[in-house]
Design an enzyme around this catalytic site. Structure first.
Site, PDB file in Angstrom:
ATOM      1  N   CYS A   1       1.511  -5.038  -6.926  1.00 22.35           N
ATOM      2  CA  CYS A   1       0.172  -5.194  -6.336  1.00 22.35           C
ATOM      3  C   CYS A   1       0.323  -5.959  -5.031  1.00 22.35           C
ATOM      4  O   CYS A   1       0.807  -7.097  -5.015  1.00 22.35           O
ATOM      5  CB  CYS A   1      -0.747  -5.945  -7.293  1.00 22.35           C
ATOM      6  SG  CYS A   1      -2.294  -6.469  -6.510  1.00 22.35           S
TER       7      CYS A   1
ATOM      8  N   HIS B   1      -4.876 -11.452 -11.225  1.00 21.64           N
ATOM      9  CA  HIS B   1      -5.045 -10.026 -10.971  1.00 21.64           C
ATOM     10  C   HIS B   1      -6.201  -9.473 -11.796  1.00 21.64           C
ATOM     11  O   HIS B   1      -6.128  -9.389 -13.026  1.00 21.64           O
ATOM     12  CB  HIS B   1      -3.774  -9.229 -11.287  1.00 21.64           C
ATOM     13  CG  HIS B   1      -3.915  -7.775 -10.940  1.00 21.64           C
ATOM     14  ND1 HIS B   1      -3.679  -7.278  -9.670  1.00 21.64           N
ATOM     15  CD2 HIS B   1      -4.333  -6.717 -11.683  1.00 21.64           C
ATOM     16  CE1 HIS B   1      -3.933  -5.982  -9.654  1.00 21.64           C
ATOM     17  NE2 HIS B   1      -4.323  -5.605 -10.868  1.00 21.64           N
TER      18      HIS B   1
ATOM     19  N   ASN C   1     -15.923  -3.318  -2.334  1.00 23.31           N
ATOM     20  CA  ASN C   1     -15.759  -1.894  -2.599  1.00 23.31           C
ATOM     21  C   ASN C   1     -15.162  -1.757  -3.990  1.00 23.31           C
ATOM     22  O   ASN C   1     -14.114  -2.340  -4.279  1.00 23.31           O
ATOM     23  CB  ASN C   1     -14.847  -1.260  -1.556  1.00 23.31           C
ATOM     24  CG  ASN C   1     -15.436  -1.316  -0.154  1.00 23.31           C
ATOM     25  OD1 ASN C   1     -16.651  -1.208   0.011  1.00 23.31           O
ATOM     26  ND2 ASN C   1     -14.598  -1.482   0.847  1.00 23.31           N
TER      27      ASN C   1
ATOM     28  N   HIS D   1     -11.397  -7.739  -4.430  1.00 25.69           N
ATOM     29  CA  HIS D   1     -11.476  -8.536  -3.204  1.00 25.69           C
ATOM     30  C   HIS D   1     -12.857  -8.384  -2.597  1.00 25.69           C
ATOM     31  O   HIS D   1     -13.513  -7.357  -2.751  1.00 25.69           O
ATOM     32  CB  HIS D   1     -10.390  -8.102  -2.213  1.00 25.69           C
ATOM     33  CG  HIS D   1     -10.364  -6.633  -1.920  1.00 25.69           C
ATOM     34  ND1 HIS D   1      -9.776  -5.712  -2.765  1.00 25.69           N
ATOM     35  CD2 HIS D   1     -10.876  -5.918  -0.900  1.00 25.69           C
ATOM     36  CE1 HIS D   1      -9.907  -4.498  -2.258  1.00 25.69           C
ATOM     37  NE2 HIS D   1     -10.588  -4.592  -1.133  1.00 25.69           N
TER      38      HIS D   1
ATOM     39  N   CYS E   1      -1.431  -9.362  -5.018  1.00 25.21           N
ATOM     40  CA  CYS E   1      -0.679 -10.358  -5.797  1.00 25.21           C
ATOM     41  C   CYS E   1       0.493 -10.876  -4.970  1.00 25.21           C
ATOM     42  O   CYS E   1       0.785 -12.079  -4.982  1.00 25.21           O
ATOM     43  CB  CYS E   1      -0.181  -9.762  -7.103  1.00 25.21           C
ATOM     44  SG  CYS E   1      -1.436  -9.591  -8.381  1.00 25.21           S
TER      45      CYS E   1
ATOM     46  N   ASP F   1      -8.034  -9.815   7.227  1.00 18.78           N
ATOM     47  CA  ASP F   1      -7.768  -8.400   6.977  1.00 18.78           C
ATOM     48  C   ASP F   1      -6.830  -7.866   8.060  1.00 18.78           C
ATOM     49  O   ASP F   1      -6.969  -8.192   9.240  1.00 18.78           O
ATOM     50  CB  ASP F   1      -9.092  -7.616   6.972  1.00 18.78           C
ATOM     51  CG  ASP F   1      -8.933  -6.233   6.384  1.00 18.78           C
ATOM     52  OD1 ASP F   1      -9.489  -5.984   5.296  1.00 18.78           O
ATOM     53  OD2 ASP F   1      -8.253  -5.384   7.014  1.00 18.78           O
TER      54      ASP F   1
HETATM   55  P1  DGP Z   1     -10.804  -1.865   0.360  1.00 14.40           P
HETATM   56  O1  DGP Z   1     -11.042  -0.556   1.073  1.00 14.40           O
HETATM   57  O2  DGP Z   1     -12.108  -2.573   0.061  1.00 14.40           O
HETATM   58  O3  DGP Z   1      -9.898  -1.719  -0.836  1.00 14.40           O
HETATM   59  O4  DGP Z   1     -10.099  -2.785   1.444  1.00 14.40           O
HETATM   60  C1  DGP Z   1      -8.754  -3.083   1.463  1.00 14.40           C
HETATM   61  C2  DGP Z   1      -8.525  -3.887   2.701  1.00 14.40           C
HETATM   62  O5  DGP Z   1      -7.265  -4.494   2.606  1.00 14.40           O
HETATM   63  C3  DGP Z   1      -8.513  -3.090   4.001  1.00 14.40           C
HETATM   64  O6  DGP Z   1      -9.572  -3.537   4.846  1.00 14.40           O
HETATM   65  C4  DGP Z   1      -7.168  -3.369   4.636  1.00 14.40           C
HETATM   66  C5  DGP Z   1      -6.685  -4.567   3.871  1.00 14.40           C
HETATM   67  N1  DGP Z   1      -5.251  -4.609   3.667  1.00 14.40           N
HETATM   68  C6  DGP Z   1      -4.490  -3.656   3.061  1.00 14.40           C
HETATM   69  N2  DGP Z   1      -3.203  -4.036   3.024  1.00 14.40           N
HETATM   70  C7  DGP Z   1      -3.158  -5.275   3.592  1.00 14.40           C
HETATM   71  C8  DGP Z   1      -2.091  -6.189   3.832  1.00 14.40           C
HETATM   72  O7  DGP Z   1      -0.924  -5.964   3.520  1.00 14.40           O
HETATM   73  N3  DGP Z   1      -2.421  -7.359   4.450  1.00 14.40           N
HETATM   74  C9  DGP Z   1      -3.708  -7.651   4.821  1.00 14.40           C
HETATM   75  N4  DGP Z   1      -3.913  -8.828   5.446  1.00 14.40           N
HETATM   76  N5  DGP Z   1      -4.729  -6.810   4.602  1.00 14.40           N
HETATM   77  C10 DGP Z   1      -4.448  -5.632   4.000  1.00 14.40           C
END
Ligand code: DGP
Length: 113
Positions: free
Chosen positions: A3, A45, A86, A99, A6, A29
């Site tokens: 994950c 988790h 989401n 999240h 995680c 993000d």
């Molecule tokens: P969702 O669509 O609600 O599952 O949003 C997932 C969010 O997670 C998306 O806006 C991009 C972010 N994200 C995905 N991988 C990573 C990562 O490795 N690091 C960070 N900082 N954000 C990430």
């Protein structure tokens, strides 16, 4: 468990952490949709909001108050901000560790797409 959030919580993957306590971690993000775009997650988790259990009630409440705290710290509380969860496939969830998106620093549109 494979994950990505995680791994971020365990510091196995780098991120820009803006808040952390024993239960919660918040980080920028990687694909920001607003000047402030922070993800707030439980360290535990939980795959999605749908997977949360009654025993997670205190944690869920703490997450919302932590979002309030972070919004104030980030200087976006007075002007207003948006909190998004989401959930599941039709909800647009792509990372399966619950999240909450904290978005601010610009005017938000509604309804969401
Ligand atoms: P969702 O669509 O609600 O599952 O949003 C997932 C969010 O997670 C998306 O806006 C991009 C972010 N994200 C995905 N991988 C990573 C990562 O490795 N690091 C960070 N900082 N954000 C990430």
């Amino acid at each position: 468990m494979d994950c990505i959030f995680c791994k971020i919580a365990n510091k196995e993957i780098p991120s820009t952490i803006v808040y952390e306590d024993e239960d919660i971690i918040a980080f920028n993000d990687v694909n920001p949709e607003a000047p402030v775009h922070i993800l707030v997650i439980p360290k535990k988790h939980i795959a999605s909001l749908e997977a949360a259990q009654p025993e997670d009630a205190q944690l869920l409440g703490k997450i919302l108050l932590t979002i309030q705290h972070i919004a104030r710290e980030q200087g976006i509380a007075a002007d207003g901000y948006r909190v998004v969860n989401n959930c599941g496939e039709l909800g647009g969830q792509t990372v399966h560790h619950m999240h909450f998106h904290l978005l601010g620093g610009r005017e938000m549109l509604w309804p969401a797409g």
